[in-house]
Write an enzyme that holds these catalytic residues in place. Structure first.
Site, PDB file in Angstrom:
ATOM      1  N   ARG A  53       0.758  -1.086   0.084  1.00  0.00           N
ATOM      2  CA  ARG A  53      -0.016   0.034  -0.145  1.00  0.00           C
ATOM      3  C   ARG A  53       0.925   1.364   0.057  1.00  0.00           C
ATOM      4  O   ARG A  53       0.397   2.143  -0.681  1.00  0.00           O
ATOM      5  CB  ARG A  53      -1.090  -0.014   1.087  1.00  0.00           C
ATOM      6  CG  ARG A  53      -1.908  -0.963   1.048  1.00  0.00           C
ATOM      7  CD  ARG A  53      -2.950  -1.208   2.271  1.00  0.00           C
ATOM      8  NE  ARG A  53      -2.143  -1.480   3.416  1.00  0.00           N
ATOM      9  CZ  ARG A  53      -2.842  -1.138   4.535  1.00  0.00           C
ATOM     10  NH1 ARG A  53      -3.914  -0.557   4.879  1.00  0.00           N
ATOM     11  NH2 ARG A  53      -2.149  -1.533   5.601  1.00  0.00           N
ATOM     12  N   ASN A  71      -6.343  -2.542   2.118  1.00  0.00           N
ATOM     13  CA  ASN A  71      -6.300  -4.374   2.187  1.00  0.00           C
ATOM     14  C   ASN A  71      -7.749  -4.670   2.147  1.00  0.00           C
ATOM     15  O   ASN A  71      -8.496  -4.031   2.660  1.00  0.00           O
ATOM     16  CB  ASN A  71      -5.599  -4.518   3.084  1.00  0.00           C
ATOM     17  CG  ASN A  71      -4.025  -4.581   3.269  1.00  0.00           C
ATOM     18  OD1 ASN A  71      -3.587  -4.403   2.192  1.00  0.00           O
ATOM     19  ND2 ASN A  71      -3.460  -4.384   4.368  1.00  0.00           N
TER      20      ASN A  71
END
Length: 146
Positions: A53, A71
């Site tokens: 990320r 996520n």
């Protein structure tokens, strides 16, 4: 995003495929590169616990895109919004921006209606649903991710 799939090799793994879906796919052919678009991507593989990320965040910001990354139980979901040219560049160069521990097995994209978003952010993970994501062994956090 055009009407074709792209194959690219994930670092240290077998090639992954970017599959495009959605009702706007056929209409996307022949449009201006500065047209604003929004694309959702669902990414599977070893994409959690590896700095994925933060890497996507840095890459999206460098491409001057708005949106988010998070996520979820199946991997990672992201949405990017900006000029068609910038969004296509984002996906065509994404692999080079990922941490070496990441192993992407599939990227499925879907064009959406633009929302007029500003800025890019990492949002709270989605925890509902069956967990199918591949988790790596424990890794130390690298300096770039701190």
């Amino acid at each position: 995003m055009g009407g074709t799939s792209h194959r690219a090799s994930a670092r240290g793994s077998r090639p992954f495929t970017v599959t495009k879906t959605g009702p706007n796919e056929a209409a996307a052919e022949g449009v201006a590169p500065d047209e604003v678009v929004r694309v959702r991507a669902r990414i599977t593989g070893r994409v959690q616990g590896v700095g994925f990320r933060p890497a996507v965040y840095r890459h999206a910001v460098s491409c001057r895109l708005a949106g988010f990354v998070r996520n979820d139980p199946g991997g990672v979901t992201l949405e990017v919004e900006g000029s068609r040219q910038a969004v296509e560049e984002f996906f065509s160069t994404l692999e080079r921006s990922l941490p070496r521990q990441a192993v992407v097995t599939a990227v499925v994209t879907e064009e959406m209606l633009p929302q007029g978003s500003d800025g890019f952010e990492v949002v709270v993970s989605q925890n509902e649903g069956a967990v199918t994501v591949q988790l790596p062994p424990d890794l130390a956090t690298c300096e770039a991710c701190l």
